[in-house]
Scaffold this motif. Structure first.
Motif, mmCIF file in Angstrom:
data_model
loop_
_atom_site.group_PDB
_atom_site.id
_atom_site.type_symbol
_atom_site.label_atom_id
_atom_site.label_comp_id
_atom_site.label_asym_id
_atom_site.label_seq_id
_atom_site.Cartn_x
_atom_site.Cartn_y
_atom_site.Cartn_z
ATOM 1 N N THR A 36 0.936 -1.132 0.080
ATOM 2 C CA THR A 36 -0.006 -0.174 0.000
ATOM 3 C C THR A 36 0.862 1.192 0.005
ATOM 4 O O THR A 36 0.250 2.586 0.009
ATOM 5 C CB THR A 36 -1.035 -0.141 1.097
ATOM 6 O OG1 THR A 36 -0.105 0.101 2.447
ATOM 7 C CG2 THR A 36 -1.848 -1.012 1.294
ATOM 8 N N ALA A 37 1.940 1.423 0.070
ATOM 9 C CA ALA A 37 2.888 2.242 0.106
ATOM 10 C C ALA A 37 3.740 2.612 -1.132
ATOM 11 O O ALA A 37 4.815 3.222 -1.230
ATOM 12 C CB ALA A 37 3.856 2.198 1.584
ATOM 13 N N LYS A 38 3.352 1.782 -2.128
ATOM 14 C CA LYS A 38 4.241 1.817 -3.506
ATOM 15 C C LYS A 38 4.521 3.326 -3.760
ATOM 16 O O LYS A 38 5.675 3.928 -4.362
ATOM 17 C CB LYS A 38 3.798 1.059 -4.623
ATOM 18 C CG LYS A 38 3.942 -0.516 -4.490
ATOM 19 C CD LYS A 38 5.141 -0.809 -4.328
ATOM 20 C CE LYS A 38 5.542 -2.259 -3.765
ATOM 21 N NZ LYS A 38 6.827 -2.604 -3.291
ATOM 22 N N ASP A 39 3.211 4.037 -3.970
ATOM 23 C CA ASP A 39 3.505 5.470 -4.427
ATOM 24 C C ASP A 39 4.394 6.616 -3.654
ATOM 25 O O ASP A 39 5.160 7.167 -4.300
ATOM 26 C CB ASP A 39 2.081 6.182 -4.549
ATOM 27 C CG ASP A 39 1.292 5.640 -5.756
ATOM 28 O OD1 ASP A 39 1.662 4.690 -6.644
ATOM 29 O OD2 ASP A 39 -0.106 5.891 -5.468
ATOM 30 N N LEU A 40 4.427 6.238 -2.460
ATOM 31 C CA LEU A 40 5.263 7.027 -1.624
ATOM 32 C C LEU A 40 6.725 6.573 -1.654
ATOM 33 O O LEU A 40 7.757 7.416 -2.015
ATOM 34 C CB LEU A 40 4.747 6.622 -0.047
ATOM 35 C CG LEU A 40 5.671 7.287 1.132
ATOM 36 C CD1 LEU A 40 5.523 8.775 0.858
ATOM 37 C CD2 LEU A 40 5.426 6.661 2.395
ATOM 38 N N MET A 41 7.009 5.296 -1.867
ATOM 39 C CA MET A 41 8.314 4.664 -2.090
ATOM 40 C C MET A 41 8.838 5.249 -3.570
ATOM 41 O O MET A 41 9.935 5.682 -3.538
ATOM 42 C CB MET A 41 8.307 3.179 -1.952
ATOM 43 C CG MET A 41 7.802 2.615 -0.636
ATOM 44 S SD MET A 41 7.679 0.710 -0.805
ATOM 45 C CE MET A 41 9.215 0.414 -0.403
ATOM 46 N N LEU A 42 7.824 5.211 -4.533
ATOM 47 C CA LEU A 42 8.425 6.014 -5.700
ATOM 48 C C LEU A 42 8.744 7.297 -5.467
ATOM 49 O O LEU A 42 9.754 7.580 -6.027
ATOM 50 C CB LEU A 42 7.232 5.589 -6.779
ATOM 51 C CG LEU A 42 7.421 4.331 -7.756
ATOM 52 C CD1 LEU A 42 6.125 4.429 -8.590
ATOM 53 C CD2 LEU A 42 8.718 4.431 -8.520
ATOM 54 N N SER A 43 7.912 7.837 -4.944
ATOM 55 C CA SER A 43 8.338 9.526 -4.854
ATOM 56 C C SER A 43 9.619 9.813 -3.853
ATOM 57 O O SER A 43 10.232 10.892 -3.872
ATOM 58 C CB SER A 43 6.944 10.062 -4.248
ATOM 59 O OG SER A 43 6.904 9.913 -2.808
#
Ligand code: SF4
Ligand code: SF4
Length: 259
Positions: free
Chosen positions: A48-55
């Protein structure tokens, strides 16, 4: 180089390694971390944290499906003195504590990462105090989000990780991995109507909004205001932030004894 691990690849790893051996590995890592002075240990599912990890950390960091979260408790006698946050002795003690705990955490995280690697999995260290030079005052990946998803605590209005046992009186490090270890569940937010950290912050850095994964950190915490205030303090008193948000949280000053 492969940067992402698909669900089917994760399942293949799980099948190859076997559930029992993974349970044994998690048990072994937990005991090993505790032997290195780690007080809190958990494993997070990062799906659930992929977008945050990418950014934050980019594609490589976003490719890890799990995080091992490690926490070491601060010393209450030092944190309690932060009510005198302009006293030179308090500042010196807090700075020393911060440095010592970060060093111990980084060593423990490195050794845990090596054990994971020795077991045949990938492991990537996010040290206790790593700040990206991207102008956003962020780490490669948020230790707090990893710890929250691992079930170690919730993110408070202070934007710190608040644990049921130690409040915010804990420092964190993270090991990203593809080892499909059993994960914890995020804890619900228990800040309630408390606004102690919002009220005490001399930089007025907190907006008072409760944490939400879907909102950027800026909605809750103006990191630049804390940073500016800290820069002013450094000129007068030397290094280290005021720590009042750590000191004041009622979940942390219960003087609980470690079991
Ligand atoms: S360290 Fe001090 S200035 Fe920074 S957010 Fe906490 S209370 Fe505010
Ligand atoms: S001081 Fe109160 S509002 Fe702030 S993090 Fe702790 S419980 Fe939450």
């Amino acid at each position: 180089m492969r940067n992402t691990l698909s669900v089917s690849a994760a399942n293949k790893l799980l099948n190859r390694f076997g559930a029992q051996r993974l349970d044994d590995l998690k048990e072994e890592l937990t005991a090993y971390a505790k032997s290195l002075g780690v007080d809190l240990f958990g494993v997070a599912d990062l799906s659930t944290a992929k977008d945050l990890m990418l950014s934050q950390g980019g594609r490589h960091v976003a490719g890890y499906p799990r995080a091992v979260s490690l926490g070491i408790r601060l010393l209450d006698d030092v944190v309690d003195q932060l009510r005198n946050h302009e006293d030179p002795i308090t500042i010196s003690s807090y700075r020393s504590l911060y440095t010592a705990v970060n060093t111990a955490l980084d060593r423990a995280a490195l050794l845990v990462a090596k054990k994971i690697q020795d077991a045949g999995f990938r492991a990537y260290l996010v040290p206790a105090s790593s700040m990206l030079n991207n102008g956003k005052l962020e780490a490669t990946f948020s230790h707090k989000v990893a710890a929250n998803l691992a079930g170690l605590g919730w993110v408070g209005k202070s934007c710190l990780l608040i644990t049921p046992e130690l409040g915010p009186r804990v420092r964190l490090a993270t090991v990203l991995t593809d080892a499909p270890l059993e994960v914890g569940s995020p804890l619900p937010n228990r800040c309630g109507r408390c606004t102690k950290c919002v009220d005490i912050c001399p930089a007025k850095a907190f907006t008072g909004r409760p944490f939400s994964h879907s909102e950027p950190r800026d909605a809750r915490f103006k990191a630049a205001l804390c940073d500016e205030y800290t820069e002013k303090r450094i000129k007068v008193y030397g290094d280290v932030n005021c720590g009042l948000c750590v000191y004041v949280c009622p979940h942390g000053n219960k003087r609980k004894k470690k079991k």
